[in-house]
Design an enzyme around this catalytic site. Structure first.
Site, PDB file in Angstrom:
ATOM      1  N   ARG A  36     -38.711  41.959 -19.531  1.00  0.00           N
ATOM      2  CA  ARG A  36     -38.529  40.669 -19.236  1.00  0.00           C
ATOM      3  C   ARG A  36     -37.169  40.388 -19.944  1.00  0.00           C
ATOM      4  NH1 ARG A  36     -39.631  38.350 -15.243  1.00  0.00           N
ATOM      5  NH2 ARG A  36     -41.752  38.814 -15.718  1.00  0.00           N
TER       6      ARG A  36
ATOM      7  N   ASP B 245     -27.311  23.722 -10.290  1.00  0.00           N
ATOM      8  CA  ASP B 245     -28.031  23.753 -11.625  1.00  0.00           C
ATOM      9  C   ASP B 245     -29.299  24.401 -11.600  1.00  0.00           C
ATOM     10  OD1 ASP B 245     -30.079  21.684 -11.565  1.00  0.00           O
ATOM     11  OD2 ASP B 245     -28.343  20.569 -10.825  1.00  0.00           O
TER      12      ASP B 245
ATOM     13  N   HIS C 112     -30.611  42.484 -11.563  1.00  0.00           N
ATOM     14  CA  HIS C 112     -31.568  41.287 -11.945  1.00  0.00           C
ATOM     15  C   HIS C 112     -30.922  40.588 -13.390  1.00  0.00           C
ATOM     16  CE1 HIS C 112     -34.760  38.576 -12.409  1.00  0.00           C
ATOM     17  NE2 HIS C 112     -35.355  38.949 -11.376  1.00  0.00           N
TER      18      HIS C 112
ATOM     19  N   ARG D 240     -36.945  50.033 -11.942  1.00  0.00           N
ATOM     20  CA  ARG D 240     -36.992  49.404 -13.125  1.00  0.00           C
ATOM     21  C   ARG D 240     -38.191  49.806 -14.198  1.00  0.00           C
ATOM     22  NH1 ARG D 240     -39.343  43.165 -12.526  1.00  0.00           N
ATOM     23  NH2 ARG D 240     -41.099  43.504 -11.448  1.00  0.00           N
TER      24      ARG D 240
ATOM     25  N   GLU E  97     -28.160  36.959  -9.681  1.00  0.00           N
ATOM     26  CA  GLU E  97     -28.681  38.392  -9.661  1.00  0.00           C
ATOM     27  C   GLU E  97     -27.804  38.960  -8.195  1.00  0.00           C
ATOM     28  OE1 GLU E  97     -32.963  38.186  -9.086  1.00  0.00           O
ATOM     29  OE2 GLU E  97     -32.871  36.499 -10.617  1.00  0.00           O
TER      30      GLU E  97
ATOM     31  N   GLN F 255     -43.813  44.980  -6.962  1.00  0.00           N
ATOM     32  CA  GLN F 255     -42.762  44.025  -6.772  1.00  0.00           C
ATOM     33  C   GLN F 255     -41.405  44.490  -7.597  1.00  0.00           C
ATOM     34  OE1 GLN F 255     -42.794  40.120  -6.463  1.00  0.00           O
ATOM     35  NE2 GLN F 255     -41.565  39.538  -8.489  1.00  0.00           N
TER      36      GLN F 255
HETATM   37  O1  LIG Z   1     -41.576  38.824 -12.824  1.00  0.00           O
HETATM   38  P1  LIG Z   1     -40.641  39.646 -11.811  1.00  0.00           P
HETATM   39  O2  LIG Z   1     -41.341  40.563 -11.153  1.00  0.00           O
HETATM   40  O3  LIG Z   1     -39.890  40.504 -12.898  1.00  0.00           O
HETATM   41  O4  LIG Z   1     -39.819  38.635 -11.181  1.00  0.00           O
HETATM   42  C1  LIG Z   1     -38.940  37.696 -11.575  1.00  0.00           C
HETATM   43  C2  LIG Z   1     -38.376  36.849 -10.266  1.00  0.00           C
HETATM   44  O5  LIG Z   1     -37.399  37.729 -10.003  1.00  0.00           O
HETATM   45  C3  LIG Z   1     -36.592  37.223  -9.068  1.00  0.00           C
HETATM   46  O6  LIG Z   1     -35.551  37.907  -8.616  1.00  0.00           O
HETATM   47  C4  LIG Z   1     -37.283  36.484  -7.895  1.00  0.00           C
HETATM   48  O7  LIG Z   1     -36.464  35.963  -6.849  1.00  0.00           O
HETATM   49  C5  LIG Z   1     -38.493  35.939  -8.327  1.00  0.00           C
HETATM   50  O8  LIG Z   1     -39.202  35.359  -7.174  1.00  0.00           O
HETATM   51  C6  LIG Z   1     -39.216  36.477  -9.417  1.00  0.00           C
HETATM   52  O9  LIG Z   1     -40.518  35.770  -9.848  1.00  0.00           O
END
Ligand SMILES: O=P(O)(O)OC[C@H]1O[C@@H](O)[C@H](O)[C@@H](O)[C@@H]1O
Length: 294
Positions: A60, A205, A162, A88, A267, A83
């Protein structure tokens, strides 16, 4: 040593003092420090103090690498992937030191589909990824190389870096996004999320929950806040996502208390549509972060 590497992490040290730390898990950059005007090293990325750094889940914060799908998978080849794909949350390999001189220190990490036996059941395509991370005095370049080793099959993929920029979320602005068409993932319905909006703000913002996918973006952005700025340049990443969850961040188990107040994610990616890579071809997406000197 300009480059130190252990079984889990690579550290680059530039002769002028800047440093970068890369976890082999996900090739995730988890720290980038550059001196401020007073010469004191400052962290430029946000990583939640509750982030897992032991390879048990994606980090994170920092700069996770998103491949081959952005968000929930939609392409038929990606449907078994989690997702943001598989890059990653797999262990990459340290390949080589690419450059080591006063201009920059650079390393290459790799991830091949064959490196992980799980991949055959998760994703039906072969791929070879290389990630070249280059540290200069005030700059961090990250080049993602995607190669299709197959002689017969094409690969369709999305890719994105990201980047969690450390900045006060209540007082940070991202430019120039004015006039761009974007998709607002905070909308309540599928229909509204799939309807393009046009950005009317000169300075974007993230004071409210923001999850915006800008398409056909200019590839050069400025992130500014009182006392600091960062320039982001991108090549081949034709889109850019701006994300900050605000209070929604409480739902994330690995987000520290009020952590969303300390970053904005900007990103660069190729996430609207897919890159189609023909057999034996390769593609490079690049991000260059430069600390503002003003
Ligand atoms: O919780 P994750 O899988 O790391 O994703 C975090 C965020 O990543 C962003 O790139 C997405 O647009 C969001 O929708 C998402 O919530």
């Amino acid at each position: 040593m300009p480059v130190d590497h252990s079984d889990s992490k690579v550290t680059l040290n530039h002769p002028k003092g800047s440093t970068v730390e890369i976890l082999l898990y996900g090739a995730t950059i988890i720290s980038w420090k550059v001196a401020d005007k007073q010469g004191s090293l400052q962290e430029r990325l946000f990583v939640s103090s509750k982030a897992s750094l032991d390879g048990s889940k994606p980090v994170r914060g920092g700069i996770p690498v998103v491949f081959p799908c952005f968000g929930a998978p939609t392409h038929p080849d990606h449907l078994k992937l989690p997702q943001h794909g598989l890059a990653r949350n797999q262990n990459w390999s340290f390949d080589s030191i690419v450059m080591d001189n006063s201009a920059g220190v650079s390393v290459r990490l790799t991830l091949d589909s064959s490196a992980n036996p799980k991949n055959a059941s998760l994703y039906p395509k072969e791929f070879r990824l290389a990630y070249v991370v280059t540290l200069a005095e005030h700059q961090l370049s990250t080049d993602l190389h995607v190669e299709n080793p197959s002689a017969t099959e094409t690969i369709d993929f999305q890719a994105l870096l990201h980047t969690y920029v450390r900045a006060p979320a209540d007082n940070v602005f991202v430019t120039p996004l004015h006039g761009l068409s974007y998709f607002d993932k905070t909308e309540a319905t599928d229909e509204a999320r799939a309807t393009a909006k046009t950005e009317t703000r000169q300075e974007v913002d993230v004071k409210n929950f923001t999850d915006s996918v800008y398409q056909g973006a200019p590839g050069q952005y400025r992130v500014t806040w009182p006392g600091g700025s960062l320039e982001i340049r991108a090549k081949e990443f034709k889109d850019v996502v701006v994300w900050n969850p605000q209070e929604e961040g409480r739902k994330m188990s690995d987000m520290e208390a009020d952590g969303w107040k300390n970053y904005v994610c900007v990103e660069p990616g190729y996430v609207r549509g897919f890159v189609t890579l023909e057999p034996k071809k390769s593609w490079i997406g690049q991000q260059v972060l430069t600390v503002g000197q003003d």
